[in-house]
Design an enzyme around this catalytic site. Structure first.
Site, PDB file in Angstrom:
ATOM      1  N   GLU A  94       0.831  -1.197   0.000  1.00  0.00           N
ATOM      2  CA  GLU A  94       0.000   0.000   0.000  1.00  0.00           C
ATOM      3  C   GLU A  94       0.872   1.255   0.000  1.00  0.00           C
ATOM      4  O   GLU A  94       1.976   1.238   0.545  1.00  0.00           O
ATOM      5  CB  GLU A  94      -0.927  -0.013   1.223  1.00  0.00           C
ATOM      6  CG  GLU A  94      -1.941  -1.148   1.130  1.00  0.00           C
ATOM      7  CD  GLU A  94      -2.871  -1.273   2.331  1.00  0.00           C
ATOM      8  OE1 GLU A  94      -3.987  -1.744   2.126  1.00  0.00           O
ATOM      9  OE2 GLU A  94      -2.486  -0.916   3.450  1.00  0.00           O
ATOM     10  N   CYS A 107       3.627   8.600   0.917  1.00  0.00           N
ATOM     11  CA  CYS A 107       4.150   7.671   1.908  1.00  0.00           C
ATOM     12  C   CYS A 107       4.276   6.321   1.198  1.00  0.00           C
ATOM     13  O   CYS A 107       3.278   5.742   0.776  1.00  0.00           O
ATOM     14  CB  CYS A 107       3.174   7.610   3.085  1.00  0.00           C
ATOM     15  SG  CYS A 107       3.645   6.380   4.312  1.00  0.00           S
ATOM     16  N   CYS A 114       6.828  -6.885   6.640  1.00  0.00           N
ATOM     17  CA  CYS A 114       7.940  -6.222   7.321  1.00  0.00           C
ATOM     18  C   CYS A 114       8.830  -7.235   8.020  1.00  0.00           C
ATOM     19  O   CYS A 114       8.360  -8.253   8.511  1.00  0.00           O
ATOM     20  CB  CYS A 114       7.411  -5.206   8.331  1.00  0.00           C
ATOM     21  SG  CYS A 114       8.726  -4.180   9.038  1.00  0.00           S
ATOM     22  N   CYS A 118       7.403  -4.811  15.543  1.00  0.00           N
ATOM     23  CA  CYS A 118       6.821  -3.816  16.450  1.00  0.00           C
ATOM     24  C   CYS A 118       5.403  -4.257  16.819  1.00  0.00           C
ATOM     25  O   CYS A 118       4.576  -4.509  15.950  1.00  0.00           O
ATOM     26  CB  CYS A 118       6.777  -2.446  15.781  1.00  0.00           C
ATOM     27  SG  CYS A 118       8.386  -1.886  15.237  1.00  0.00           S
ATOM     28  N   CYS A 121       2.124  -2.332  15.468  1.00  0.00           N
ATOM     29  CA  CYS A 121       2.024  -2.009  14.040  1.00  0.00           C
ATOM     30  C   CYS A 121       1.345  -3.145  13.273  1.00  0.00           C
ATOM     31  O   CYS A 121       1.713  -4.314  13.414  1.00  0.00           O
ATOM     32  CB  CYS A 121       3.422  -1.752  13.478  1.00  0.00           C
ATOM     33  SG  CYS A 121       3.407  -1.403  11.709  1.00  0.00           S
ATOM     34  N   GLY A 165       7.081  -1.898   5.701  1.00  0.00           N
ATOM     35  CA  GLY A 165       8.451  -2.397   5.616  1.00  0.00           C
ATOM     36  C   GLY A 165       9.481  -1.551   6.334  1.00  0.00           C
ATOM     37  O   GLY A 165       9.212  -0.412   6.743  1.00  0.00           O
ATOM     38  N   GLU A 166      10.656  -2.136   6.519  1.00  0.00           N
ATOM     39  CA  GLU A 166      11.776  -1.438   7.139  1.00  0.00           C
ATOM     40  C   GLU A 166      12.784  -1.122   6.024  1.00  0.00           C
ATOM     41  O   GLU A 166      13.462  -2.018   5.520  1.00  0.00           O
ATOM     42  CB  GLU A 166      12.405  -2.331   8.228  1.00  0.00           C
ATOM     43  CG  GLU A 166      13.734  -1.852   8.768  1.00  0.00           C
ATOM     44  CD  GLU A 166      13.750  -0.374   9.153  1.00  0.00           C
ATOM     45  OE1 GLU A 166      12.879   0.079   9.893  1.00  0.00           O
ATOM     46  OE2 GLU A 166      14.669   0.347   8.682  1.00  0.00           O
ATOM     47  N   SER A 197      12.390   6.719   7.145  1.00  0.00           N
ATOM     48  CA  SER A 197      12.098   6.423   8.548  1.00  0.00           C
ATOM     49  C   SER A 197      12.510   4.985   8.862  1.00  0.00           C
ATOM     50  O   SER A 197      12.141   4.061   8.157  1.00  0.00           O
ATOM     51  CB  SER A 197      10.601   6.609   8.804  1.00  0.00           C
ATOM     52  OG  SER A 197      10.275   6.174  10.101  1.00  0.00           O
ATOM     53  N   SER A 220      12.198   5.749  14.586  1.00  0.00           N
ATOM     54  CA  SER A 220      11.037   5.432  15.429  1.00  0.00           C
ATOM     55  C   SER A 220      11.547   4.993  16.783  1.00  0.00           C
ATOM     56  O   SER A 220      11.966   3.860  16.968  1.00  0.00           O
ATOM     57  CB  SER A 220      10.226   4.313  14.783  1.00  0.00           C
ATOM     58  OG  SER A 220       9.869   4.699  13.479  1.00  0.00           O
ATOM     59  N   LEU A 221      11.506   5.906  17.725  1.00  0.00           N
ATOM     60  CA  LEU A 221      12.142   5.650  19.027  1.00  0.00           C
ATOM     61  C   LEU A 221      11.150   5.004  20.004  1.00  0.00           C
ATOM     62  O   LEU A 221      11.393   3.919  20.514  1.00  0.00           O
ATOM     63  CB  LEU A 221      12.694   6.974  19.579  1.00  0.00           C
ATOM     64  CG  LEU A 221      13.638   6.869  20.757  1.00  0.00           C
ATOM     65  CD1 LEU A 221      14.874   6.060  20.415  1.00  0.00           C
ATOM     66  CD2 LEU A 221      14.062   8.260  21.235  1.00  0.00           C
ATOM     67  N   HIS A 222      10.072   5.688  20.272  1.00  0.00           N
ATOM     68  CA  HIS A 222       8.966   5.198  21.125  1.00  0.00           C
ATOM     69  C   HIS A 222       9.316   4.945  22.590  1.00  0.00           C
ATOM     70  O   HIS A 222       8.445   5.005  23.449  1.00  0.00           O
ATOM     71  CB  HIS A 222       8.294   3.966  20.523  1.00  0.00           C
ATOM     72  CG  HIS A 222       7.751   4.190  19.145  1.00  0.00           C
ATOM     73  ND1 HIS A 222       6.931   5.242  18.839  1.00  0.00           N
ATOM     74  CD2 HIS A 222       7.937   3.510  17.972  1.00  0.00           C
ATOM     75  CE1 HIS A 222       6.617   5.195  17.556  1.00  0.00           C
ATOM     76  NE2 HIS A 222       7.225   4.162  17.008  1.00  0.00           N
ATOM     77  N   ASN A 296      -2.675   5.042  16.191  1.00  0.00           N
ATOM     78  CA  ASN A 296      -3.786   4.532  15.392  1.00  0.00           C
ATOM     79  C   ASN A 296      -4.029   3.093  15.806  1.00  0.00           C
ATOM     80  O   ASN A 296      -3.246   2.211  15.458  1.00  0.00           O
ATOM     81  CB  ASN A 296      -3.429   4.606  13.906  1.00  0.00           C
ATOM     82  CG  ASN A 296      -3.080   6.024  13.511  1.00  0.00           C
ATOM     83  OD1 ASN A 296      -3.872   6.940  13.698  1.00  0.00           O
ATOM     84  ND2 ASN A 296      -1.868   6.221  13.017  1.00  0.00           N
ATOM     85  N   CYS A 339      -0.551   5.944   9.904  1.00  0.00           N
ATOM     86  CA  CYS A 339       0.683   5.271  10.330  1.00  0.00           C
ATOM     87  C   CYS A 339       0.382   3.941  10.998  1.00  0.00           C
ATOM     88  O   CYS A 339      -0.420   3.876  11.935  1.00  0.00           O
ATOM     89  CB  CYS A 339       1.393   6.111  11.390  1.00  0.00           C
ATOM     90  SG  CYS A 339       2.337   7.437  10.747  1.00  0.00           S
TER      91      CYS A 339
END
Ligand code: SAH
Length: 346
Positions: A94, A107, A114, A118, A121, A165-166, A197, A220-222, A296, A339
């Protein structure tokens, strides 16, 4: 059906030139074909109008152009558009067009599924099926540029690698795609308008710096607390915060470009004082800004958006330490385009 013929876009410009020389034609035809493929993003050989009919037929007989197909297009009431992108082997990824007053951002996805895990996600649940090729990433950009012109009367202005994906787990293809997108013989977009990212793969962040890339980096720290980060992003056991920190210092020393930290504040997970203090501390290592992302929900599980007060406490602490902070509102939530929601639900 998957064709036996070779995808012409797997050939470099030099190889295209060699091909034409090999059939007794002029090498510069290779440049012409390259321009059609990467400068104009055409879908079939018949569109190469400066080549003779015979040459086009010859290309058709030897090669294919494995162009993506935008299968379904969903429009959110906030103007966001989500594309289901069908690949030549039938797999689907997508991509999303996000319009704001001044910009249109694409995006894009870098993998089918992926590689990482995470827990918050939706894409992570798909597992990685394969990496996208450079042309499949490039095509997503071209498609969104066309949609932007059609629906918003302006060309695409920015690109973020924040789809499925990464990107740093598909390093070579992502960089090759960015090269085609930014090169003057490609789409000619400025790398300053591109942000990659990553969930934070230290070795590859250093490689980006060594390769002297000109685009922006977001991480992406979180959580800036190792144990907590491992709980929400289990791969972080292998990619530790100490190594991430070192790789970011290396990146900054080489590029002088500040980093964006993406961060979601979740109820009962990272909404305490110690979480804020750890983040503030982490932000002191390298010049950066923090982008607080609205969560989300992907199910009714353990992850829930923290209270407004918790988010405001974060903002106040960061501002007190003069760390720039922005809040990213969700876009396209009603069509599962926000996201972390990309999961081929259609
Ligand atoms: N793999 C890359 C890029 C894809 S994800 C990365 O991790 O950075 C793009 C961003 O969306 C990341 O910051 C990711 O942490 C965030 N994200 C993932 N799931 C989310 C969710 N459910 N709600 C909000 N943000 C999410």
């Amino acid at each position: 059906m998957i064709s036996e013929k070779k995808d012409i876009r797997a050939l470099s410009k030099g190889e295209l030139r060699d091909f034409f020389e090999g059939i007794g034609d002029k090498a510069f035809r290779g440049n012409q074909v390259y321009e059609w493929l990467w400068g104009k993003g055409i879908h079939n050989f018949d569109q190469m109008t400066n080549l003779s009919k015979e040459t086009r037929a010859h290309l058709e007989a030897n090669f294919v152009i494995n162009h993506i197909q935008v299968d379904s297009l969903q429009k959110s009431n906030d103007g966001t558009i989500k594309n289901a992108v069908k690949l030549h082997d039938g797999l689907v990824v997508e991509s999303v067009l996000i319009p704001t007053k001044k910009r249109t951002t694409a995006c894009v996805s870098s993998q089918v599924g992926c590689s990482l895990d995470c827990k918050f996600c939706a894409t992570a649940r798909l597992k990685r099926m394969r990496n996208l090729n450079p042309d499949e990433i490039y095509d997503q950009v071209v498609a969104i540029d066309q949609e932007s012109k059609l629906y918003h009367d302006r060309p695409l202005s920015n690109i973020v690698f924040m789809g499925m994906g990464e990107p740093l787990m598909n390093y070579k293809n992502v960089l090759e795609a960015i090269d085609k997108i930014t090169h003057k013989e490609g789409l000619g977009m400025s790398p300053k308008r591109i942000t990659l990212s990553t969930s934070g793969v230290p070795k590859m962040i250093k490689k980006l710096a060594d390769d002297e890339v000109k685009f922006h980096l977001a991480v992406s720290l979180h959580s800036a607390i190792q144990e907590k980060r491992e709980q929400i992003m289990p791969f972080a056991k292998s990619f530790q915060l100490v190594d991430l920190r070192e790789s970011l210092e290396y990146w900054y020393a080489k590029t002088q470009r500040r980093i964006t930290y993406e961060y979601v504040v979740w109820k009962g997970i990272n909404d305490e004082k110690e979480d804020i203090e750890a983040l503030v501390q982490f932000c002191k290592y390298v010049p950066c800004k923090v982008n607080l992302i609205e969560y989300n929900p992907i199910d009714d599980g353990e992850f829930q958006q923290a209270s407004i007060e918790a988010t405001e406490t974060y903002i106040a602490a960061l501002e007190r330490h003069r760390i720039p902070v922005t809040v990213r509102r969700s876009r396209g939530k009603d069509i599962d385009a926000a996201c972390g929601q990309l999961a081929n639900k259609q």
